[in-house]
Design an enzyme around this catalytic site. Structure first.
Site, PDB file in Angstrom:
ATOM      1  CB  SER A  30      -0.708   0.037   1.646  1.00  0.00           C
ATOM      2  OG  SER A  30      -1.398   1.008   1.485  1.00  0.00           O
ATOM      3  CE  LYS A  46      -5.033   8.810  -2.077  1.00  0.00           C
ATOM      4  NZ  LYS A  46      -6.177   8.023  -3.141  1.00  0.00           N
TER       5      LYS A  46
END
Length: 217
Positions: A73, A101
């Site tokens: 992650s 992002k």
């Protein structure tokens, strides 16, 4: 129930909805991020931050596969100060590639001698779900490279805002809808998704498990 426990429950429920593959969530991305940041401020060492969300329980009959790279992650930086702190703690290079992002679903593309042989979801970071046929339909996926690359390429499956508004106007958000489509058993609507890649890791062919293309059960 204290606030930390309440936030844990909210985040866990939202993650389960996200990875269920139905594209439905009660929270927007902004709301989820706000709860996530609040928990991090209250309890920065909370175990929830060490967990990787997984779609393994929602594989819908698709085979599970073992990754050749660790699909961990990723952390995020919302401010210039947070980015500076990250660089200070990870001084591995004199230069960095920075991007906005991407909110979608993590994917890995496996190549042998420049040929795409498998595409899979992140799963739990070590074991994912083989969605090769779905992934081949997505924009941005190169099935035959111009170089004889053997290794794994990591990327993000995305649904653009224009596609969402045109085909799925009632969807809660692009992120969850992309994940929902990604998991379609019949591969329907996968052609409306795009894959943006951002990392590649070469594998020594003598050690690569990609060559036999075995599934992991």
């Amino acid at each position: 129930m204290n606030r930390i426990e309440e936030l844990e429950n909210i985040i866990t429920k939202a993650q389960k909805a996200y990875y269920s593959g139905n594209g439905v969530s009660e929270l927007s991305d902004a709301e989820f991020d706000a709860y996530w940041d609040e928990l991090k401020n209250l309890d920065p060492n909370n175990e929830i931050f060490n967990q990787v969300g997984s779609d393994l329980g929602e594989s819908n009959g698709f085979p599970k596969v073992k990754h050749n790279i660790i699909m961990g992650s990723q952390s995020k930086a919302n401010t210039a100060e947070e980015m500076s702190d990250f660089i200070a703690k990870n001084p591995k290079s004199d230069s960095y590639i920075v991007s906005y992002k991407m909110d979608g679903s993590s994917v890995v593309l496996d190549y042998v001698n420049g040929k795409l042989i498998r595409g899979a979801s992140r799963g739990d970071g070590t074991i994912g779900v083989d969605y090769t046929e779905n992934i081949k339909k997505m924009g941005g996926v190169v099935q035959t490279l111009k170089v004889p690359f053997t290794g794994s390429v990591r990327g993000e499956v995305l649904l653009s805002h224009s596609m969402k508004e045109k085909y799925f106007p009632d969807a809660p958000n692009c992120r969850n809808m992309a994940t929902g489509i990604f998991h379609h058993i019949d591969g329907s609507d996968c052609e409306k998704l795009d894959v943006v890649v951002y990392d590649a890791q070469y594998l020594d062919k003598s050690k690569s498990k990609l060559l036999n293309n075995n599934h992991f059960f």
